[in-house]
Design a protein around this motif. Structure first.
Motif, PDB file in Angstrom:
ATOM      1  N   LYS A 241      26.351  51.511  32.329  1.00 46.84           N
ATOM      2  CA  LYS A 241      26.359  52.471  31.219  1.00 46.84           C
ATOM      3  C   LYS A 241      27.473  52.153  30.226  1.00 46.84           C
ATOM      4  O   LYS A 241      27.265  52.171  29.004  1.00 46.84           O
ATOM      5  N   LEU A 242      28.643  51.818  30.746  1.00 49.64           N
ATOM      6  CA  LEU A 242      29.778  51.529  29.868  1.00 49.64           C
ATOM      7  C   LEU A 242      29.628  50.173  29.188  1.00 49.64           C
ATOM      8  O   LEU A 242      30.037  50.008  28.037  1.00 49.64           O
ATOM      9  N   PHE A 243      29.056  49.189  29.875  1.00 47.14           N
ATOM     10  CA  PHE A 243      28.785  47.893  29.245  1.00 47.14           C
ATOM     11  C   PHE A 243      27.889  48.088  28.022  1.00 47.14           C
ATOM     12  O   PHE A 243      28.123  47.496  26.960  1.00 47.14           O
ATOM     13  N   GLU A 244      26.869  48.901  28.165  1.00 50.13           N
ATOM     14  CA  GLU A 244      25.931  49.156  27.067  1.00 50.13           C
ATOM     15  C   GLU A 244      26.651  49.797  25.883  1.00 50.13           C
ATOM     16  O   GLU A 244      26.431  49.418  24.733  1.00 50.13           O
ATOM     17  N   GLN A 245      27.538  50.727  26.182  1.00 44.79           N
ATOM     18  CA  GLN A 245      28.268  51.405  25.118  1.00 44.79           C
ATOM     19  C   GLN A 245      29.236  50.457  24.414  1.00 44.79           C
ATOM     20  O   GLN A 245      29.349  50.467  23.188  1.00 44.79           O
ATOM     21  N   MET A 246      29.918  49.624  25.176  1.00 41.54           N
ATOM     22  CA  MET A 246      30.858  48.687  24.568  1.00 41.54           C
ATOM     23  C   MET A 246      30.134  47.595  23.782  1.00 41.54           C
ATOM     24  O   MET A 246      30.604  47.166  22.726  1.00 41.54           O
ATOM     25  N   ASP A 247      28.981  47.163  24.272  1.00 43.06           N
ATOM     26  CA  ASP A 247      28.183  46.187  23.520  1.00 43.06           C
ATOM     27  C   ASP A 247      27.762  46.759  22.166  1.00 43.06           C
ATOM     28  O   ASP A 247      27.740  46.043  21.156  1.00 43.06           O
ATOM     29  N   ALA A 248      27.450  48.049  22.163  1.00 37.98           N
ATOM     30  CA  ALA A 248      27.064  48.699  20.905  1.00 37.98           C
ATOM     31  C   ALA A 248      28.241  48.722  19.926  1.00 37.98           C
ATOM     32  O   ALA A 248      28.061  48.523  18.714  1.00 37.98           O
ATOM     33  N   LEU A 249      29.445  48.934  20.431  1.00 38.00           N
ATOM     34  CA  LEU A 249      30.635  48.928  19.567  1.00 38.00           C
ATOM     35  C   LEU A 249      30.895  47.538  19.007  1.00 38.00           C
ATOM     36  O   LEU A 249      31.358  47.382  17.873  1.00 38.00           O
ATOM     37  N   VAL A 250      30.589  46.506  19.790  1.00 40.29           N
ATOM     38  CA  VAL A 250      30.720  45.132  19.287  1.00 40.29           C
ATOM     39  C   VAL A 250      29.751  44.888  18.150  1.00 40.29           C
ATOM     40  O   VAL A 250      30.093  44.326  17.114  1.00 40.29           O
ATOM     41  N   GLU A 251      28.512  45.319  18.337  1.00 41.21           N
ATOM     42  CA  GLU A 251      27.486  45.144  17.299  1.00 41.21           C
ATOM     43  C   GLU A 251      27.870  45.883  16.014  1.00 41.21           C
ATOM     44  O   GLU A 251      27.555  45.414  14.911  1.00 41.21           O
ATOM     45  N   GLN A 252      28.554  47.001  16.152  1.00 36.37           N
ATOM     46  CA  GLN A 252      28.975  47.764  14.976  1.00 36.37           C
ATOM     47  C   GLN A 252      30.238  47.211  14.337  1.00 36.37           C
ATOM     48  O   GLN A 252      30.686  47.687  13.297  1.00 36.37           O
ATOM     49  N   GLY A 253      30.840  46.215  14.987  1.00 33.32           N
ATOM     50  CA  GLY A 253      32.069  45.625  14.451  1.00 33.32           C
ATOM     51  C   GLY A 253      33.306  46.429  14.706  1.00 33.32           C
ATOM     52  O   GLY A 253      34.360  46.167  14.111  1.00 33.32           O
ATOM     53  N   ILE A 254      33.229  47.425  15.615  1.00 34.18           N
ATOM     54  CA  ILE A 254      34.375  48.283  15.889  1.00 34.18           C
ATOM     55  C   ILE A 254      35.362  47.610  16.837  1.00 34.18           C
ATOM     56  O   ILE A 254      36.576  47.735  16.683  1.00 34.18           O
ATOM     57  N   ILE A 255      34.815  46.875  17.814  1.00 32.85           N
ATOM     58  CA  ILE A 255      35.666  46.108  18.715  1.00 32.85           C
ATOM     59  C   ILE A 255      35.097  44.707  18.831  1.00 32.85           C
ATOM     60  O   ILE A 255      33.969  44.442  18.391  1.00 32.85           O
ATOM     61  N   SER A 256      35.877  43.811  19.397  1.00 30.52           N
ATOM     62  CA  SER A 256      35.411  42.433  19.612  1.00 30.52           C
ATOM     63  C   SER A 256      35.453  42.126  21.082  1.00 30.52           C
ATOM     64  O   SER A 256      36.214  42.744  21.845  1.00 30.52           O
ATOM     65  N   LYS A 257      34.673  41.155  21.492  1.00 28.07           N
ATOM     66  CA  LYS A 257      34.615  40.810  22.909  1.00 28.07           C
ATOM     67  C   LYS A 257      35.180  39.415  23.111  1.00 28.07           C
ATOM     68  O   LYS A 257      34.873  38.514  22.351  1.00 28.07           O
TER      69      LYS A 257
END
Length: 325
Positions: free
Chosen positions: A309-325
Motif C-alpha cells: 500500500k505504501l509503495f503504491e502511494q510513494m510511486d504516485a508521489l514520484v510520478e507527481q514530481g513531489i519526491i524522487s526515488k
C-alpha cells in the motif's frame, strides 16, 4: 562414482536425522539479537527490555548487538546472511520493511530472505494540536479544514516520509486539504514550530511530544491505531474516530528465511510471553509505545499488505514530481 554418490547421500541422510532431534533441544547456546539502530534509542531500549525478559522464558542467554547504517539496512542485511539456525535474529522497523525495499538501492536486500517471527509493538503516528487551538477532537479539525481548504497548517517531517504519507491518507479519507509544511530533522523542529505558532497542528508520534503533552503545551486529538495507547489513554484511536487510517512505526522480530520452524516457534513464544508480562507492561506504560502483538502466522501477511500500500502511494508521489526515488 556410484559408491561416492551413495556415500554423499548417506552423509546427507545422517545429517538430516541428527538435525531433527538436535533442534528439539534448541536453544543450546547464546542467541544474538541485532538492532539495526544505535544504542540508547527508542528501538534499542524496547528490544533490550523485551529480550531481557524473553531470555528467562527461552532458557538461554540472549545478547543485543547494535549495527547501525543504511537506514537499518546494514544490520538487517547481516541477519539475512546469517546461518539459519535460530541463533541470529534481528529487530525490524518501518524503514527496514518499507523505506529500504522501496528505494531498491541494495539488490541483495530482499524481504523474502527473512522469516518474520512476530510484531511486538507499534508507535502510531498521531495528530497533535497546540493547547490554545479551538479543536477539541479530530472531527472538529476535519470540519474546520473543510471550511478553509488549504489554510490550516500542519507540520510534518520530511517530504515523502511516513508522516507525509499519513497526512495525505488523512486528506483522502476525510475529503480535506491542509497546508503541509515540512520540518526535516525529526520532532525537534516540529516542536519549535508549534510552540512558536508557525503551525497549529503537527503529525508525529505521541511519544515524540510526550514532554509537551505532559506540560500542557499541546494535546493529542487522534492516534492512527486501533489499540489505545497505555501512556496516553485519553487520546482517541482512529478506530474509535471511525477512520480507516493506520500508520506508524513498529518493531518486528525476524530470522534468516530458512530458520527451522521449531526455533521460530520457541522464539515467538518467548517474546509473546515477555510482551504480556507484568514487568514489560508496567515499563512500557511510561514510554508512549503500544504493545501490539501479531504472531508468526499473521505478521508476514500484514507486512506485505502494509508495504504494498505504501509503495503504491510513494510511486504516485514520484510520478507527481513531489519526491524522487
Amino acid at each position: 562414482m556410484i559408491a561416492r554418490n551413495f556415500k554423499l547421500l548417506a552423509t546427507v541422510a545422517v545429517a538430516a536425522l541428527i538435525s531433527a532431534p538436535a533442534m528439539a533441544d534448541y536453544p543450546e547456546k547464546d542467541i544474538r539479537v541485532v538492532v539495526p539502530w544505535g544504542a540508547g534509542g527508542g528501538t534499542d531500549g524496547i528490544v533490550r527490555k523485551l529480550t531481557t525478559i524473553a531470555e528467562k522464558n527461552i532458557g538461554a542467554s540472549m545478547y543485543v548487538e547494535n549495527i547501525e547504517g543504511g537506514i537499518s539496512a546494514t544490520g538487517v542485511s547481516q541477519v539475512m546472511k546469517a546461518r539459519p539456525d535460530g541463533y541470529t535474529i534481528g529487530a525490524l522497523t518501518y524503514d527496514s520493511v518499507v523505506t529500504v525495499p522501496w528505494q531498491g538501492l541494495l539488490p541483495t536486500y530482499k524481504m523474502d530472505k527473512l522469516k518474520l517471527i512476530g510484531r511486538v509493538t507499534s508507535e502510531p503516528d498521531a495528530i497533535i494540536v497546540a493547547s490554545d487551538t479551538p479543536y477539541q477532537s479530530i472531527d472538529e479539525l476535519v470540519a474546520a479544514a473543510k471550511e478553509k481548504p488549504g489554510e490550516i497548517k500542519i507540520g510534518i517531517q520530511n517530504i515523502g516520509s511516513r508522516l507525509h504519507l499519513a497526512v495525505l491518507q488523512l486528506q483522502e479519507e476525510t475529503g480535506t486539504e491542509f497546508k503541509i509544511i515540512a520540518y526535516p530533522g525529526g520532532a525537534a523542529p516540529q516542536k519549535e514550530a508549534i510552540l512558536s505558532d508557525e503551525v497549529d497542528v503537527v503529525a508525529t508520534s505521541l511519544g515524540d511530544f510526550a514532554s509537551l503533552i505532559e506540560n500542557g503545551d499541546v494535546r493529542g486529538l487522534v492516534e492512527f491505531s486501533d489499540t489505545p495507547n497505555p501512556t496516553f489513554s485519553d487520546v482517541q484511536t482512529a478506530k474509535d474516530a471511525g477512520l480507516d487510517l493506520r500508520m506508524g512505526s513498529f518493531i518486528v522480530f525476524a530470522a534468516p528465511a530458512d530458520t527451522p520452524d521449531e526455533a521460530i516457534s520457541k522464539l515467538e513464544a518467548a517474546y509473546k510471553q515477555a510482551l504480556e508480562s507484568d514487568e514489560f507492561q508496567e515499563w512500557v506504560a511510561n514510554v508512549g509505545v503500544t504493545p501490539n502483538w501479531l504472531g508468526t502466522s499473521e505478521v508476514t501477511g500484514w507486512a506485505d499488505e502494509t508495504s504494498a500500500k505504501l509503495f503504491e502511494q510513494m510511486d504516485a508521489l514520484v510520478e507527481q514530481g513531489i519526491i524522487s526515488k
